[in-house]
Design a protein around this motif. Structure first.
Motif, PDB file in Angstrom:
ATOM      1  N   PRO A 461      47.506  52.479  44.484  1.00  0.00           N
ATOM      2  CA  PRO A 461      48.775  53.182  44.742  1.00  0.00           C
ATOM      3  C   PRO A 461      49.787  52.387  45.557  1.00  0.00           C
ATOM      4  O   PRO A 461      50.774  52.959  45.998  1.00  0.00           O
ATOM      5  N   PHE A 462      49.563  51.107  45.758  1.00  0.00           N
ATOM      6  CA  PHE A 462      50.347  50.442  46.805  1.00  0.00           C
ATOM      7  C   PHE A 462      51.477  49.575  46.302  1.00  0.00           C
ATOM      8  O   PHE A 462      52.196  48.976  47.081  1.00  0.00           O
ATOM      9  N   ASN A 463      51.631  49.487  44.996  1.00  0.00           N
ATOM     10  CA  ASN A 463      52.737  48.690  44.461  1.00  0.00           C
ATOM     11  C   ASN A 463      52.740  47.272  45.009  1.00  0.00           C
ATOM     12  O   ASN A 463      53.788  46.725  45.324  1.00  0.00           O
ATOM     13  N   ASN A 464      51.565  46.700  45.155  1.00  0.00           N
ATOM     14  CA  ASN A 464      51.530  45.302  45.576  1.00  0.00           C
ATOM     15  C   ASN A 464      51.867  44.406  44.397  1.00  0.00           C
ATOM     16  O   ASN A 464      51.362  44.605  43.295  1.00  0.00           O
ATOM     17  N   ASP A 465      52.690  43.402  44.650  1.00  0.00           N
ATOM     18  CA  ASP A 465      52.959  42.402  43.637  1.00  0.00           C
ATOM     19  C   ASP A 465      51.760  41.475  43.509  1.00  0.00           C
ATOM     20  O   ASP A 465      51.122  41.155  44.509  1.00  0.00           O
ATOM     21  N   LEU A 466      51.502  41.022  42.301  1.00  0.00           N
ATOM     22  CA  LEU A 466      50.500  39.972  42.124  1.00  0.00           C
ATOM     23  C   LEU A 466      51.186  38.624  42.289  1.00  0.00           C
ATOM     24  O   LEU A 466      52.312  38.429  41.842  1.00  0.00           O
ATOM     25  N   ILE A 467      50.491  37.712  42.953  1.00  0.00           N
ATOM     26  CA  ILE A 467      51.036  36.386  43.214  1.00  0.00           C
ATOM     27  C   ILE A 467      50.146  35.357  42.531  1.00  0.00           C
ATOM     28  O   ILE A 467      48.926  35.372  42.704  1.00  0.00           O
ATOM     29  N   LYS A 468      50.791  34.469  41.791  1.00  0.00           N
ATOM     30  CA  LYS A 468      50.077  33.342  41.187  1.00  0.00           C
ATOM     31  C   LYS A 468      50.225  32.159  42.145  1.00  0.00           C
ATOM     32  O   LYS A 468      51.333  31.929  42.667  1.00  0.00           O
ATOM     33  N   MET A 469      49.145  31.427  42.383  1.00  0.00           N
ATOM     34  CA  MET A 469      49.224  30.301  43.316  1.00  0.00           C
ATOM     35  C   MET A 469      48.210  29.239  42.930  1.00  0.00           C
ATOM     36  O   MET A 469      47.364  29.460  42.062  1.00  0.00           O
ATOM     37  N   THR A 470      48.320  28.110  43.597  1.00  0.00           N
ATOM     38  CA  THR A 470      47.388  27.007  43.347  1.00  0.00           C
ATOM     39  C   THR A 470      46.556  26.777  44.599  1.00  0.00           C
ATOM     40  O   THR A 470      47.098  26.707  45.697  1.00  0.00           O
ATOM     41  N   MET A 471      45.226  26.673  44.404  1.00  0.00           N
ATOM     42  CA  MET A 471      44.335  26.378  45.524  1.00  0.00           C
ATOM     43  C   MET A 471      43.360  25.278  45.097  1.00  0.00           C
ATOM     44  O   MET A 471      42.993  25.192  43.921  1.00  0.00           O
ATOM     45  N   SER A 472      42.918  24.485  46.064  1.00  0.00           N
ATOM     46  CA  SER A 472      41.885  23.495  45.761  1.00  0.00           C
ATOM     47  C   SER A 472      40.530  24.195  45.749  1.00  0.00           C
ATOM     48  O   SER A 472      40.372  25.286  46.311  1.00  0.00           O
ATOM     49  N   GLY A 473      39.559  23.546  45.121  1.00  0.00           N
ATOM     50  CA  GLY A 473      38.208  24.081  45.129  1.00  0.00           C
ATOM     51  C   GLY A 473      37.697  24.280  46.551  1.00  0.00           C
ATOM     52  O   GLY A 473      37.027  25.275  46.861  1.00  0.00           O
ATOM     53  N   PRO A 555      53.647  40.516  38.120  1.00  0.00           N
ATOM     54  CA  PRO A 555      53.803  41.968  38.004  1.00  0.00           C
ATOM     55  C   PRO A 555      53.123  42.721  39.150  1.00  0.00           C
ATOM     56  O   PRO A 555      52.359  42.157  39.930  1.00  0.00           O
ATOM     57  N   VAL A 556      53.406  44.001  39.223  1.00  0.00           N
ATOM     58  CA  VAL A 556      52.780  44.880  40.203  1.00  0.00           C
ATOM     59  C   VAL A 556      51.331  45.133  39.788  1.00  0.00           C
ATOM     60  O   VAL A 556      51.021  45.236  38.604  1.00  0.00           O
ATOM     61  N   ASP A 557      50.442  45.214  40.778  1.00  0.00           N
ATOM     62  CA  ASP A 557      49.007  45.377  40.492  1.00  0.00           C
ATOM     63  C   ASP A 557      48.713  46.594  39.609  1.00  0.00           C
ATOM     64  O   ASP A 557      47.901  46.532  38.689  1.00  0.00           O
ATOM     65  N   LEU A 558      49.395  47.691  39.881  1.00  0.00           N
ATOM     66  CA  LEU A 558      49.169  48.917  39.100  1.00  0.00           C
ATOM     67  C   LEU A 558      49.461  48.687  37.617  1.00  0.00           C
ATOM     68  O   LEU A 558      48.701  49.097  36.742  1.00  0.00           O
ATOM     69  N   ASP A 559      50.563  48.029  37.350  1.00  0.00           N
ATOM     70  CA  ASP A 559      50.947  47.795  35.957  1.00  0.00           C
ATOM     71  C   ASP A 559      49.938  46.879  35.271  1.00  0.00           C
ATOM     72  O   ASP A 559      49.609  47.075  34.097  1.00  0.00           O
ATOM     73  N   ALA A 560      49.450  45.873  36.002  1.00  0.00           N
ATOM     74  CA  ALA A 560      48.440  44.975  35.435  1.00  0.00           C
ATOM     75  C   ALA A 560      47.197  45.769  35.061  1.00  0.00           C
ATOM     76  O   ALA A 560      46.606  45.555  33.993  1.00  0.00           O
ATOM     77  N   LEU A 561      46.815  46.710  35.901  1.00  0.00           N
ATOM     78  CA  LEU A 561      45.609  47.500  35.637  1.00  0.00           C
ATOM     79  C   LEU A 561      45.831  48.461  34.465  1.00  0.00           C
ATOM     80  O   LEU A 561      44.966  48.604  33.596  1.00  0.00           O
TER      81      LEU A 561
END
Ligand SMILES: [Zn+2]
Length: 584
Positions: A461-473, A555-561
């Protein structure tokens, strides 16, 4: 076409995009504790009345909850001292301010254990105070819309604007969230216009100002930088600004073609303008964060810097954005903020000397809108009920069907079926190597059978945005090792498997990390990662996320789900993926 038909139609035209929250029942009560240092981008602790509250409580809830602060020492003694009528020729003016409403028209939260909020209660408080002084202005500090529940979001947040209109707001500024759907939609909400989902909308019936957001093409501000309002013959200048961090908080398309300039420079430039016009009483509406202790002690945040650096002709600054309490005097400027979500408002009493037209005294009280002991405003209550009826068909829409229960209850390894499922949905939404989901952001289970949109909303219910990012192993390994801090907080994962040893010291528990093809994670290789904006900001102590690179808002987490569920067979089955293994 009736509006309700339009809403139905919009469902067939539009997939569930944009920010949508929900209000599945009118009795939803949200509750939490909140770390004031964290911004308004938090997952939340929700008490959802709909299902299994005891199980929900077992799920390792986050300490933070979308910036709602439920424990408020200063509200235990809410008495405001009236200004001493030192000189009866001074004009008494009252400013009532709110910030960060986020369209929470029908959401009740708890403050010090007691219900607070809902705009019909807020309205009752505001009208009560207005009755005490006919020279009252209602002001807002931005984030009125965006990250809002379905009652507002599904109707393009028009309900929130209509309620602000009805309450008689006099002036406001924009927050970062007003840019969520771009500047065109922002201006439509203010100036009126047509939207395919809702048809024609009259817009806001009061001015909105912002001095530091420039259209790069025209070189002009997107809205008037300031507005002078005369109260009882006294001119008061209102200047608006919004945090220059806005472009990092909004999807790039929402701020394309806009320049966010230094708040202090923009304020001072417009103070000069106002001074030329003989305006000496100056109020800044700054959607910038700040906080202070109950009695104004220890003020911190951007508002402190702004107060210190702006022209001394500025008398009062309304702040916002971090949903905190502030009632402090800095460099002789009164700086206030009143939490968020309609659970409080600022009551600022000023005296203006009619000879000099300047503010000679000012004081503020931050008032919590406890529901106890006050009757909600009937007119606003009926408006809310009307909007709730309009969105009911959407909230009740079936988006998929499952033959198995998807529970958020973790097994002994620290993994849950619903955690796996949500992490898969998020990884799919941004097409990344991995996804990580904080368990505290999973707020309910999904029962077998039809899944309604409203049911998915109770999960996310929190309308959190999803963030794409790069991380090392190596960063991924460090991240997983942060799960055993002051308390254990097992991230739900997708795209990798790992083993952990409870007998090793915290920080060294993660053993083998493998990719789906069975190869080991390469510490030196870069991987693409999805996480919500709460985790991305280092939430729940996962500070490794703050070191990730190339962050992009998705996108927002809710919409992704919802989209992930809709794409499954009907019904679908899903079981634990055994991605996390505890070794002995
Ligand atoms: Zn904000």
């Amino acid at each position: 076409m009736k509006l309700i038909d339009k809403v139905f139609l919009s469902l067939t035209i539009l997939t569930l995009i944009g920010i949508m929250g929900n209000q599945p029942t009118s009795a939803r009560v949200l509750e939490d504790t909140y770390n004031q240092n964290q911004m308004a981008l938090q997952p939340q602790v929700v008490e959802v009345s709909r299902q299994k509250p005891t199980k929900v409580k077992d799920q390792g809830l986050s300490e933070v909850y979308h910036g709602h602060k439920s424990n408020r020492p200063e509200t235990l003694n809410p008495k405001k001292v009236k200004p001493p009528a030192a000189d009866s020729r001074f004009k008494q003016v009252q400013l009532l301010g709110i910030n960060d409403l986020h369209g929470q028209l029908n959401v009740t939260r708890k403050v010090n254990g007691k219900p607070a909020g809902r705009v019909d209660y807020l309205a009752a408080y505001l009208k009560q105070r207005e009755a005490e002084n006919k020279n009252t202005l209602l002001v807002h500090d931005g984030d009125m819309v965006g990250a809002s529940p379905p009652v507002s979001a599904l109707l393009q947040d028009e309900p929130t604007i209509e309620i602000l209109n009805k309450l008689g707001f006099d002036i406001g500024t924009v927050g970062n969230h007003e840019f969520d759907e771009g500047v065109t939609e922002l201006q439509r909400l203010i100036k009126g216009g047509t939207h395919p989902k809702t048809g024609n909308f009259a817009g806001s019936n009061f001015p909105w100002v912002v001095a530091n957001v420039i259209n790069e093409k025209t070189g002009k501000t997107i809205l008037p930088p300031y507005q002078v309002i005369k109260v009882n013959g006294m001119p008061i200048g209102f200047i608006g600004v919004v945090t220059t961090e806005t472009p990092t908080l909004v999807v790039p398309s929402g701020v394309a073609g806009l320049k966010f300039t230094d708040e202090v420079e923009a304020i001072n430039q417009n103070v000069e303008e106002l001074k030329k016009q003989g305006v000496k009483s100056i109020v800044v509406l700054a959607h910038n964060p700040g906080t202070s202790g109950p009695n104004g002690e220890n003020p911190t945040g951007q508002l402190v810097d702004i107060a210190n650096r702006v022209d001394d002709e500025v008398d009062i600054i309304f702040g916002g954005h971090n949903h905190a309490h502030m009632n402090a005097t800095i460099d002789n400027k009164l700086v206030v903020q009143s939490y968020s979500y309609g659970t409080a408002f600022s009551d600022v009493d000023i005296e203006i000397d009619p000879k000099t037209k300047d503010i000679v005294s000012k004081r503020a009280e931050i008032v919590t809108t406890f529901q106890e002991g006050i009757v909600p405003d009937l007119e606003i209550k009926q408006m809310i009920e009307g909007y709730e009826a309009k969105v009911a068909p959407i909230v009740n829409r079936v988006v998929g069907s499952t033959s198995t229960e998807l529970t958020a209850k973790q097994n002994e390894n620290g993994e849950s079926v619903l955690g796996d499922f949500i992490a898969d949905a998020q990884r799919k939404a941004l097409n990344t190597d991995f996804a990580f989901m904080n368990p505290g952001g999973i707020r309910a289970d999904i029962d077998p059978g039809d899944i309604t949109w409203g049911e998915v909303y109770t999960v996310q219910p929190f309308n959190n945005d999803l963030i794409k990012m790069t991380m090392s192993g190596q960063q991924v390994r460090d991240l997983l090792n942060q799960q055993w801090g002051a308390k254990t907080n097992m991230l739900q994962i997708s795209g990798l498997n790992y083993t952990w040893d409870p007998n090793k010291p915290a920080g060294q528990r993660v053993m083998s990390i493998k990719l789906p093809d069975g190869t080991e994670l390469d510490p030196n290789k870069s991987y693409s990662v999805t996480a919500n904006n709460f985790l991305s900001g280092g939430g729940d102590g996962f500070t490794v996320f703050t070191k990730a690179q190339n962050k992009e808002v998705g996108p927002v987490d809710l919409d992704a789900l919802v989209n992930f569920i809709s794409a499954q067979p009907k019904p679908f089955t899903y079981s634990i993926q055994n991605r996390i293994q505890r070794v002995q």
